[in-house]
Scaffold this active site. Sequence first.
Site, short mmCIF file in Angstrom:
data_model
loop_
_atom_site.label_atom_id
_atom_site.label_comp_id
_atom_site.label_asym_id
_atom_site.label_seq_id
_atom_site.Cartn_x
_atom_site.Cartn_y
_atom_site.Cartn_z
N LYS A 267 -19.43 -5.70 9.23
CA LYS A 267 -18.41 -6.70 8.91
C LYS A 267 -17.74 -7.21 10.19
O LYS A 267 -17.29 -6.42 11.02
CB LYS A 267 -17.36 -6.07 7.99
CG LYS A 267 -16.37 -7.09 7.45
CD LYS A 267 -15.37 -6.44 6.52
CE LYS A 267 -14.25 -7.41 6.21
NZ LYS A 267 -13.14 -6.76 5.52
N ARG B 212 -1.45 -6.03 -7.99
CA ARG B 212 -0.33 -6.90 -7.63
C ARG B 212 -0.04 -7.93 -8.70
O ARG B 212 1.10 -8.29 -8.96
CB ARG B 212 -0.61 -7.62 -6.31
CG ARG B 212 -0.62 -6.71 -5.11
CD ARG B 212 -1.19 -7.40 -3.91
NE ARG B 212 -2.60 -7.71 -4.11
CZ ARG B 212 -3.45 -8.06 -3.16
NH1 ARG B 212 -3.01 -8.19 -1.93
NH2 ARG B 212 -4.71 -8.29 -3.42
N HIS C 194 0.84 -1.20 0.00
CA HIS C 194 0.00 0.00 0.00
C HIS C 194 0.87 1.26 0.00
O HIS C 194 0.61 2.21 -0.73
CB HIS C 194 -0.87 0.07 1.27
CG HIS C 194 -1.90 -1.01 1.43
ND1 HIS C 194 -1.99 -1.78 2.56
CD2 HIS C 194 -2.89 -1.42 0.60
CE1 HIS C 194 -3.01 -2.61 2.44
NE2 HIS C 194 -3.56 -2.44 1.25
N SER D 102 -2.96 -7.99 3.32
CA SER D 102 -3.18 -7.80 4.76
C SER D 102 -3.60 -9.09 5.44
O SER D 102 -3.12 -9.44 6.52
CB SER D 102 -4.25 -6.72 4.99
OG SER D 102 -3.85 -5.50 4.42
#
Length: 158
Positions: free
Chosen positions: A41, A91, A17, A128
């Site tokens: 969430k 990516r 990031h 992550s």
Amino acid sequence: MRRVLVPGSFDPVHNGHIEIIERASRLFDEVLIAAVYNPTKTGSLFDMQERRDMLFEALEHLPNVTFDFFSGLLVDFAAAHEVSAIVKGLRAVSDFETELQMAQMNERLTGIATLFIPTTSKHSFLASRLLVEVARYGGDVSTMVPEGVNRRLKEKFA
Ligand code: PNS
């Protein structure tokens, strides 16, 4: 004045990031980082304040970067903040399919464009979710995340 939006979960921010944000900050006048806030969430590791603190610490060397949170549609947040475009990192080819679909949906909704910046190969495996898993079981992620993130991960899983 060209302001772009870099959205994400940032749970937590990692060096991939950071690379994208640094490059966006060189290309545009202002970079607004928006961490998504989804109250329904479950399974997040860091709360929104922790995410903001980690982003802030890792990016304080960039004077044209600002931070905010959003919930709901990204395009509504983008319109409210008058950004010229959304910037996303790519990516690998596997990212492209999902990202292209989201970019096309966002373009259809409000006409906003998404610009893709490819990560360098040294960061292309970073995610992550994986970093959290490695840290949870005591793996060393210190070369993959900012120092403040590494410290907080160690505290969480001590
Ligand atoms: O870091 P992430 O989890 O890959 O970020 C994904 C994010 C937050 C950019 C994406 O989930 C998003 O835009 N969420 C906001 C809700 C929305 O606008 N959904 C429609 C997307 S086409």
